[in-house]
Design an enzyme around this catalytic site. Structure first.
Site, PDB file in Angstrom:
ATOM      1  N   GLY A  14     -91.606  32.107  35.239  1.00 56.28           N
ATOM      2  CA  GLY A  14     -90.934  31.561  36.423  1.00 56.28           C
ATOM      3  C   GLY A  14     -90.322  32.639  37.298  1.00 56.28           C
ATOM      4  N   GLY A  15     -91.080  33.691  37.593  1.00 56.55           N
ATOM      5  CA  GLY A  15     -90.520  34.777  38.412  1.00 56.55           C
ATOM      6  C   GLY A  15     -90.714  34.622  39.906  1.00 56.55           C
ATOM      7  N   SER A  16     -91.228  33.482  40.334  1.00 54.03           N
ATOM      8  CA  SER A  16     -91.564  33.340  41.760  1.00 54.03           C
ATOM      9  C   SER A  16     -90.355  33.127  42.657  1.00 54.03           C
ATOM     10  CB  SER A  16     -92.549  32.181  41.948  1.00 54.03           C
ATOM     11  OG  SER A  16     -92.002  30.977  41.432  1.00 54.03           O
ATOM     12  N   SER A 139     -78.340  27.596  29.481  1.00 54.27           N
ATOM     13  CA  SER A 139     -77.410  27.155  30.524  1.00 54.27           C
ATOM     14  C   SER A 139     -76.089  26.803  29.857  1.00 54.27           C
ATOM     15  CB  SER A 139     -77.972  25.911  31.216  1.00 54.27           C
ATOM     16  OG  SER A 139     -76.960  25.265  31.959  1.00 54.27           O
ATOM     17  N   TYR A 152     -82.005  17.836  30.138  1.00 52.12           N
ATOM     18  CA  TYR A 152     -81.826  19.275  30.409  1.00 52.12           C
ATOM     19  C   TYR A 152     -80.923  19.915  29.344  1.00 52.12           C
ATOM     20  CZ  TYR A 152     -80.695  23.427  33.287  1.00 52.12           C
ATOM     21  OH  TYR A 152     -80.527  24.708  33.758  1.00 52.12           O
ATOM     22  N   ALA A 154     -80.395  18.878  26.307  1.00 55.37           N
ATOM     23  CA  ALA A 154     -81.116  18.925  25.028  1.00 55.37           C
ATOM     24  C   ALA A 154     -82.047  20.140  25.001  1.00 55.37           C
ATOM     25  CB  ALA A 154     -81.915  17.638  24.825  1.00 55.37           C
ATOM     26  N   LYS A 156     -81.753  22.934  26.720  1.00 55.92           N
ATOM     27  CA  LYS A 156     -81.013  24.200  26.762  1.00 55.92           C
ATOM     28  C   LYS A 156     -80.248  24.460  25.455  1.00 55.92           C
ATOM     29  CE  LYS A 156     -82.349  25.521  30.833  1.00 55.92           C
ATOM     30  NZ  LYS A 156     -83.252  26.681  30.955  1.00 55.92           N
ATOM     31  N   ILE A 185     -75.267  28.892  39.510  1.00 56.27           N
ATOM     32  CA  ILE A 185     -75.831  30.039  40.232  1.00 56.27           C
ATOM     33  C   ILE A 185     -76.557  29.553  41.485  1.00 56.27           C
ATOM     34  CG2 ILE A 185     -77.374  32.050  40.032  1.00 56.27           C
ATOM     35  CD1 ILE A 185     -75.101  32.128  37.937  1.00 56.27           C
TER      36      ILE A 185
HETATM   37  P1  NAP Z   1     -85.433  27.636  40.511  1.00 54.83           P
HETATM   38  O1  NAP Z   1     -84.866  28.375  41.695  1.00 54.83           O
HETATM   39  O2  NAP Z   1     -85.722  26.190  40.624  1.00 54.83           O
HETATM   40  O3  NAP Z   1     -86.727  28.426  39.998  1.00 54.83           O
HETATM   41  C1  NAP Z   1     -87.405  27.954  38.882  1.00 54.83           C
HETATM   42  C2  NAP Z   1     -88.496  28.926  38.496  1.00 54.83           C
HETATM   43  O4  NAP Z   1     -89.182  28.368  37.369  1.00 54.83           O
HETATM   44  C3  NAP Z   1     -89.494  29.135  39.598  1.00 54.83           C
HETATM   45  O5  NAP Z   1     -89.949  30.463  39.619  1.00 54.83           O
HETATM   46  C4  NAP Z   1     -90.622  28.195  39.191  1.00 54.83           C
HETATM   47  O6  NAP Z   1     -91.871  28.680  39.641  1.00 54.83           O
HETATM   48  C5  NAP Z   1     -90.554  28.257  37.686  1.00 54.83           C
HETATM   49  N1  NAP Z   1     -91.156  27.075  37.073  1.00 54.83           N
HETATM   50  C6  NAP Z   1     -90.718  25.793  37.117  1.00 54.83           C
HETATM   51  N2  NAP Z   1     -91.581  24.997  36.481  1.00 54.83           N
HETATM   52  C7  NAP Z   1     -92.588  25.784  36.030  1.00 54.83           C
HETATM   53  C8  NAP Z   1     -93.781  25.544  35.314  1.00 54.83           C
HETATM   54  N3  NAP Z   1     -94.144  24.325  34.917  1.00 54.83           N
HETATM   55  N4  NAP Z   1     -94.573  26.592  35.032  1.00 54.83           N
HETATM   56  C9  NAP Z   1     -94.253  27.841  35.429  1.00 54.83           C
HETATM   57  N5  NAP Z   1     -93.134  28.132  36.097  1.00 54.83           N
HETATM   58  C10 NAP Z   1     -92.316  27.107  36.398  1.00 54.83           C
HETATM   59  O7  NAP Z   1     -84.443  27.754  39.260  1.00 54.83           O
HETATM   60  P2  NAP Z   1     -83.334  28.840  38.898  1.00 54.83           P
HETATM   61  O8  NAP Z   1     -82.034  28.315  39.333  1.00 54.83           O
HETATM   62  O9  NAP Z   1     -83.789  30.190  39.312  1.00 54.83           O
HETATM   63  O10 NAP Z   1     -83.366  28.709  37.302  1.00 54.83           O
HETATM   64  C11 NAP Z   1     -83.982  29.670  36.454  1.00 54.83           C
HETATM   65  C12 NAP Z   1     -83.563  29.373  35.030  1.00 54.83           C
HETATM   66  O11 NAP Z   1     -82.145  29.462  34.933  1.00 54.83           O
HETATM   67  C13 NAP Z   1     -83.928  27.971  34.560  1.00 54.83           C
HETATM   68  O12 NAP Z   1     -84.315  28.005  33.221  1.00 54.83           O
HETATM   69  C14 NAP Z   1     -82.637  27.211  34.727  1.00 54.83           C
HETATM   70  O13 NAP Z   1     -82.567  26.113  33.859  1.00 54.83           O
HETATM   71  C15 NAP Z   1     -81.630  28.282  34.381  1.00 54.83           C
HETATM   72  N6  NAP Z   1     -80.291  28.026  34.909  1.00 54.83           N
HETATM   73  C16 NAP Z   1     -80.054  27.959  36.238  1.00 54.83           C
HETATM   74  C17 NAP Z   1     -78.759  27.713  36.691  1.00 54.83           C
HETATM   75  C18 NAP Z   1     -78.406  27.631  38.150  1.00 54.83           C
HETATM   76  O14 NAP Z   1     -77.250  27.299  38.445  1.00 54.83           O
HETATM   77  N7  NAP Z   1     -79.290  27.911  39.062  1.00 54.83           N
HETATM   78  C19 NAP Z   1     -77.738  27.528  35.765  1.00 54.83           C
HETATM   79  C20 NAP Z   1     -78.022  27.600  34.410  1.00 54.83           C
HETATM   80  C21 NAP Z   1     -79.301  27.860  33.992  1.00 54.83           C
HETATM   81  P3  NAP Z   1     -93.042  27.774  40.279  1.00 54.83           P
HETATM   82  O15 NAP Z   1     -92.390  26.624  40.960  1.00 54.83           O
HETATM   83  O16 NAP Z   1     -93.746  28.723  41.176  1.00 54.83           O
HETATM   84  O17 NAP Z   1     -93.890  27.364  39.118  1.00 54.83           O
END
Ligand code: NAP
Length: 244
Positions: A14-16, A139, A152, A154, A156, A185
């Site tokens: 998920g680096g996009s 998380s 979610y 469950a 995490k 974040i």
């Molecule tokens: P985001 O902005 O929604 O980005 C999610 C990333 O995951 C994207 O690069 C997406 O790429 C990839 N992804 C989603 N479904 C996928 C799939 N089926 N196959 C491959 N890649 C997939 O989310 P984020 O906030 O950066 O979150 C990143 C991580 O941190 C997650 O695990 C999230 O649960 C965790 N987190 C985030 C927060 C927060 O506040 N933002 C807090 C706690 C934990 P594509 O769409 O291109 O596939």
């Protein structure tokens, strides 16, 4: 200054976008060779390429074959993986009374099963190399729970138990496994919330602000580096004090 990840092969799921994208950027800054696995290419992929050696492999982290194929390609090309960051994650929020089984299963599939398959794919190579670092992005919700996010939370919380078990399994081969539990974040995932809700949430955080993706990426670089050589099986909250 010495580059922390020079000559390391780093894989980020998920680096996009969001946190994963920031991790890709920071790893490149530290001279790593980076592979990122997501369904879509980063909007600035060409820019990333100007910063170092980076490859996108189109991958669905909810699909076993897709994940296995991606890792086969990486291991064939690079020969090893030094650092794996399981960051891909999704939400399908809703109260349990209205939550469809598919909403529960889809979140588990990407957030937990996907990470399991990724870890399994590189476990033999890392064990053989007698070294490596796995960092799983959980998380704070996995620690505290959150109404409307049973699926979610469950996934995490599951990732934490999974990571501690894997840390024990691979420790004799000097492979370290740690978890980062981000708080709130600023990314696409949280941008869906109203400004009012975000403002109210920020007031409940001891550091009085929402975190930045780069602050999580910084922690990933630390845990991936030799500076964290004696740290395994830990959960590090990057949450402005939310869970202290
Ligand atoms: P985001 O902005 O929604 O980005 C999610 C990333 O995951 C994207 O690069 C997406 O790429 C990839 N992804 C989603 N479904 C996928 C799939 N089926 N196959 C491959 N890649 C997939 O989310 P984020 O906030 O950066 O979150 C990143 C991580 O941190 C997650 O695990 C999230 O649960 C965790 N987190 C985030 C927060 C927060 O506040 N933002 C807090 C706690 C934990 P594509 O769409 O291109 O596939």
């Amino acid at each position: 200054m010495a580059m922390e990840l020079a000559e390391k092969i780093v894989v980020v799921t998920g680096g996009s976008r969001g946190i994963g994208h920031e991790i890709v950027l920071r790893a490149l800054q530290e001279s790593a060779e980076v592979y990122y696995l997501s369904r879509s290419e980063a909007a600035d992929h060409m820019e990333l390429k100007n910063r170092g050696k980076v490859t996108w492999i189109k991958t669905d982290m909810g699909d076993e074959d897709s994940i296995s194929d991606a890792f086969k390609t990486i291991l064939a090309e690079a020969g090893r993986v030094d650092v794996l960051v399981n960051n891909a994650g999704i939400t399908r929020d809703g109260l349990i009374m209205r939550m469809k089984t598919s909403d529960f299963e889809d979140v588990l599939k990407v957030n937990l099963t996907g990470a399991f398959i990724a870890c399994r794919s590189i476990s033999r190579a890392m064990a053989k190399a007698r070294g490596g670092a796995i960092i799983n992005i959980s998380s704070v919700v996995g620690l505290t729970g959150n109404g409307g996010q049973t699926n979610y939370a469950a996934s995490k919380a599951g990732l934490i138990g999974f990571s501690k078990s894997l840390a024990r399994e691979l420790s004799s081969r000097s492979v370290r496994v740690n978890v980062i539990a981000p708080g709130f974040i600023k990314t696409d995932m949280t941008d869906v919330l109203s400004d009012e809700l975000k403002e109210n949430l920020a007031q409940t955080i001891p550091l009085s602000r929402i975190g930045e993706a780069r602050e999580v990426a910084e922690t990933v670089v630390f845990l991936a580096s030799d500076r964290a050589s004696y740290i395994t099986g830990q959960v590090l909250a990057v949450d402005g004090g939310m869970t202290m």
